[in-house]
Design an enzyme around this catalytic site. Structure first.
Site, short mmCIF file in Angstrom:
data_model
loop_
_atom_site.label_atom_id
_atom_site.label_comp_id
_atom_site.label_asym_id
_atom_site.label_seq_id
_atom_site.Cartn_x
_atom_site.Cartn_y
_atom_site.Cartn_z
N CYS A 257 0.84 -1.31 -0.05
CA CYS A 257 0.07 0.04 -0.02
C CYS A 257 0.67 1.14 0.05
O CYS A 257 1.31 1.56 -0.89
CB CYS A 257 -0.98 -0.01 1.13
SG CYS A 257 -2.53 0.95 1.04
N HIS A 342 -3.70 -5.51 -0.29
CA HIS A 342 -3.57 -6.20 1.14
C HIS A 342 -3.67 -7.67 1.32
O HIS A 342 -4.75 -8.30 1.32
CB HIS A 342 -4.56 -5.64 2.03
CG HIS A 342 -4.12 -4.29 2.68
ND1 HIS A 342 -3.39 -3.87 3.74
CD2 HIS A 342 -4.24 -2.90 2.04
CE1 HIS A 342 -3.38 -2.41 3.87
NE2 HIS A 342 -4.08 -1.98 2.62
N GLU A 344 -2.77 -9.62 3.34
CA GLU A 344 -2.96 -10.19 4.95
C GLU A 344 -4.36 -10.17 4.93
O GLU A 344 -5.11 -10.77 5.64
CB GLU A 344 -2.46 -9.20 5.78
CG GLU A 344 -3.17 -7.92 6.31
CD GLU A 344 -3.18 -6.97 5.17
OE1 GLU A 344 -3.81 -5.88 5.28
OE2 GLU A 344 -2.25 -6.95 4.41
#
Length: 373
Positions: A257, A342, A344
């Protein structure tokens, strides 16, 4: 609390659009850039994601609050959004393991919000007109004054926010593995740190404005640059010298990001403000190397400018299939990779977890004779 007993509330946009609803959370006035998230679940993870610091969050899924809140779902130690807009707010919840209601959670974290809003219409408005600032107030019914406040609210362009959400001092997070990562906290999510630790990485998590001598003394096997809020151009003064040092070590770099944007900037690639941005858990991303499509979680209002790409310094590794924007880079002048989305995925799908494994393979290769202990 019945919707009929809630206090009246107003949402005013900087273009003069005004909608009325009922107050949720704390009674007060707040403002920021109005953005929307398309996730069906995971509202608590979204509210505590530091990348949302200072923004008004509009949830497109209509029912919010129906499973309450749990402390284990927080991505940071406090709520980061500036305010909340929903269609249908649930004071009651049906989750037997919840710690409490979303209303209690918002009050405890001083979050001002509004319910009873036609979020579908507002999302279509934002997608047509572009992102803009707004103000929520349950303190006044003066529409003209609230529109004025929205127009005067600080623009996200040029706004430095990473230092508002970073930790105050460096912290070591141990693991049972031999590899040492330097993590630069521009607003890092807890789930990102968890992904590294469970893969055997001991972390030294540095604040955004890290001291170079302290970074050098850690002797990292790899360097990670985290997600975070604000305009990446405003973070360049303190972030780019650290990135340049990390590149000079010959050890691998990974960015997610904001970190992705900063690493790209260090190679002379420009970053632009997006018309609307990507926020949700259903963004399709194509891996250029494999041809496979991942459904990804995203949260960003800035992006690497595809028109300013320099193929001599990086290859595009991932693209967004909705608008063809750049979602990932592999760098040519140093061992490094970065993604805009992302992996995760908290909340969201797990299609992109392999990126942590790819980076760890680079770390292992660069670490040479270190043996798994």
């Amino acid at each position: 609390m019945s919707p009929d007993t809630k206090k009246p509330c107003i949402l005013a946009l900087s273009d003069g659009t005004v909608v009325r609803g009922k107050a949720i959370g704390k009674i007060g006035t707040t403002g920021g850039e109005l953005c929307f998230n398309t996730s069906m679940t995971g509202y608590q993870e979204i509210f505590t994601d530091p990348s949302y610091y200072g923004q008004l969050m509009m949830m497109t899924y209509p029912h919010i609050g129906n499973y309450g809140t749990m402390s284990r779902d927080d991505e940071a130690n406090r709520v980061m959004i500036a305010g909340l807009i929903v269609r249908s707010f649930s004071d009651d919840f049906s989750n037997p393991i919840a710690d409490g209601s979303l209303q209690e959670y918002l009050e405890r974290n001083n979050v001002v919000g509004i319910t009873g809003v036609d979020t579908r219409r507002l999302v279509r408005h934002i997608r047509t007109e572009g992102v803009m600032n707004a103000v929520i107030s349950s303190e006044t019914t003066d529409e003209d004054e609230l529109v004025k406040q929205a127009k005067e609210w600080d623009s996200m362009m040029g706004l430095e926010l990473a230092t508002k959400v970073t930790r105050k001092e460096a912290q070591t997070i141990p693991s049972d593995g031999p590899y040492k990562l330097a993590v630069f906290d521009y607003g890092v999510k807890k789930s990102i740190l968890d992904n590294f630790v469970k893969r055997g990485c001991t972390l030294r998590v540095f604040p955004a404005e890290a001291e170079l001598d302290e970074v050098k003394s850690w002797g990292a096997d790899g360097y990670f640059f985290s997600n975070g809020p604000g305009d990446p151009n405003a973070s360049a003064d303190y972030a780019l010298p650290i990135i340049e040092y990390a590149k000079s070590t010959g050890k691998p770099l990974f960015g997610i990001c904001l970190g992705h944007q900063l690493i790209a900037m260090s190679e002379g690639i420009e970053v632009k403000k997006m018309f609307v941005g990507h926020r949700g858990a259903n963004q399709p991303v194509k891996n250029i190397e494999t041809g496979l499509v991942e459904i990804s979680t995203q949260n960003h209002g800035f992006a690497v400018d595809e028109d300013k790409m320099d193929e001599s310094v990086a290859d595009i590794s991932h693209i967004n299939l909705n608008d063809q924007t750049i979602e990932g880079l592999k760098f040519k002048n140093f061992p490094g990779m970065s993604v805009q989305y992302h992996p995760e995925a908290s909340p969201g799908p797990h299609d992109s977890q392999y990126l942590f494994d790819q980076f760890l393979e680079m770390v292992k290769e660069g670490a040479g004779d270190k043996v798994q202990g």
